[in-house]
Design an enzyme around this catalytic site. Structure first.
Site: not given
Ligand code: GCO
Ligand code: MN
Ligand code: MN
Length: 401
Positions: A67, A70, A101, A194, A196, A230, A233, A258, A268, A270, A300
């Site tokens: 991002h 970041d 990306m 993306e 979610k 993802e 998600h 992702d 979420d 991750d 991700d």
């Molecule tokens: C999450 C999202 C984020 C996005 C990332 C890219 O975990 O809610 O996946 O991680 O992928 O911010 O925009």
């Molecule tokens: Mn996520």
């Molecule tokens: Mn993501």
């Protein structure tokens, strides 16, 4: 790092070792995640972008994504920005890494508490466009060819606060505006949207892969727009990730992915790739590899909050190794003669109807179908041997075939 016993011997340990050819990438925000959650503070010190580039490269990763914030602080002056970019580019070249990306942080600062492109405030929507144009410029400067749009806070808590039809139109206006911007700038950039379903808002617009795919075809430049699904998600919505990804692949819309993991429909998580849903993710890797997906294998995810920096690198290596292990297992599954034989029988490829159906619609096919006599009762009595087939998949996954 402690490796499972079967992976410690010389002969097998290298087989799954990640290499640049595998196209593994991580977000700067993933390895630099400091473990803060709604109930507890940071547990790890800051990890510099340069250190992330160096360590990930050593572990065998190929790319690093980011991002805007970041890398560049939200309020950095132009000079500071340029210095940071210079140093980061130097690190990329020193350690042989690329930025495939990039994306925009449209969720952290309080200005985005009601969303960005769908916020009710026109000033916030305008600021979101300005920030994204800058972040696109940054991404392209670093070499990115894919630009991700994750909804972040594009949603509601109070349903009455926004007309959901207007929200869809606002998102369309923003994506149209930004794709035209990229085109006018001559950037070779594709957008990946993306989905979610919720978090941080209680509901997010465009919650699933299917919603995003349908939306893409209503845009001004659908050819340059695909999805970035993802794992976590889709599981949050209780969906089969493999099927969503397959639909995106079939439509030529899987621009990015992702990879992570998730324990069922909840917040979420991750988690490290392949740490939970082993069967579904085995079939995911098999799908990606068989379909010839050649985009980044992007993770991700982040390390458990219990970990220090060593644990972060165990986590990162684990994501990549597990992908490669699934890949090898999928190859063996498809090369297993018993599996092949069973799949052949199940699909009844020799049936005269296979040939007829493959011809598609014509007056002649219509006539043949109308004249055909079927025995539905006999067809209904047949068994499909799916128990046997599924057990074979399980035995491959568990490593006994
Ligand atoms: C999450 C999202 C984020 C996005 C990332 C890219 O975990 O809610 O996946 O991680 O992928 O911010 O925009
Ligand atoms: Mn996520
Ligand atoms: Mn993501």
């Amino acid at each position: 790092m402690m490796l499972p016993p079967q992976l410690t011997s010389e002969s097998t340990s290298d087989q799954y070792k990640p290499t640049k050819k595998d196209k593994f990438s991580f977000g700067l925000w993933t390895v630099a995640n400091r473990g803060r959650d709604p109930f507890g503070d940071f547990v790890r010190p800051e990890l510099s972008p340069v250190r992330s580039v160096q360590k990930l490269s050593e572990l065998g990763a190929w790319g690093i994504n980011l991002h805007d914030n970041d890398l560049i602080p939200f309020d950095a002056a132009a000079q500071e920005r340029d210095r940071i970019v210079r140093e980061f580019k130097q690190a990329l070249s020193d350690y042989g890494m690329i930025v495939p990306m990039a994306t925009t942080n449209l969720f952290f600062h309080p200005v985005f508490k009601d969303g960005a492109f769908t916020a009710v405030s026109p000033a916030v929507r305008a600021f979101a466009l300005q920030k994204t144009m800058k972040a696109i410029d940054l991404g392209v400067e670093l070499g990115a060819t894919t630009y991700v749009f994750w909804g972040g806070r594009e949603g509601v808590d109070a349903e009455a606060s926004k007309d959901p039809i207007v929200a869809v139109k606002r998102m369309r206006d923003a994506i149209n505006f930004l794709s035209q911007y990229a085109i006018d700038k001559g950037y070779k950039l594709r957008f990946a949207l993306e989905p979610k379903p919720n978090e941080p808002r209680s509901d997010t617009y465009f919650p699933t892969i299917g919603h995003m795919l349908a939306f893409i075809y209503t845009l001004d430049h659908p050819d340059m727009i695909g999805v970035n699904p993802e794992v976590a998600h889709e599981y949050m919505s209780g969906l089969n990730f493999v099927h969503g990804v397959a639909q995106a692949l079939e439509a030529g819309k899987l621009f990015h992915i992702d990879l992570n993991d998730q324990k069922g429909p909840r917040f979420d998580q991750d988690l490290r790739f392949g740490s939970e849903n082993i069967k579904n993710l085995f079939f995911l890797v098999r799908l990606l590899e068989k379909a010839g997906y050649d985009g980044p294998r992007h993770f991700d995810a982040h390390a458990y909050r219990t970990e220090n920096e060593d644990g972060v690198w165990d986590f990162a290596l684990g994501c990549m190794r597990t992908y490669n292990i699934f890949k090898e297992k999928a190859r063996r599954f498809d090369a297993d003669p018993e599996v092949q034989q069973l799949l052949k029988e199940i699909n009844d490829e020799g049936s005269p109807y296979a040939a007829l159906l493959s011809k598609g619609y014509s007056a002649e096919t219509v006539r043949q179908l109308q004249e055909a006599t079927f025995d539905p009762d006999a067809l209904g009595r047949q068994g499909y041997s799916y128990e046997k087939l599924d057990q074979m998949s399980i035995e491959h996954i568990m490593g006994v075939r």
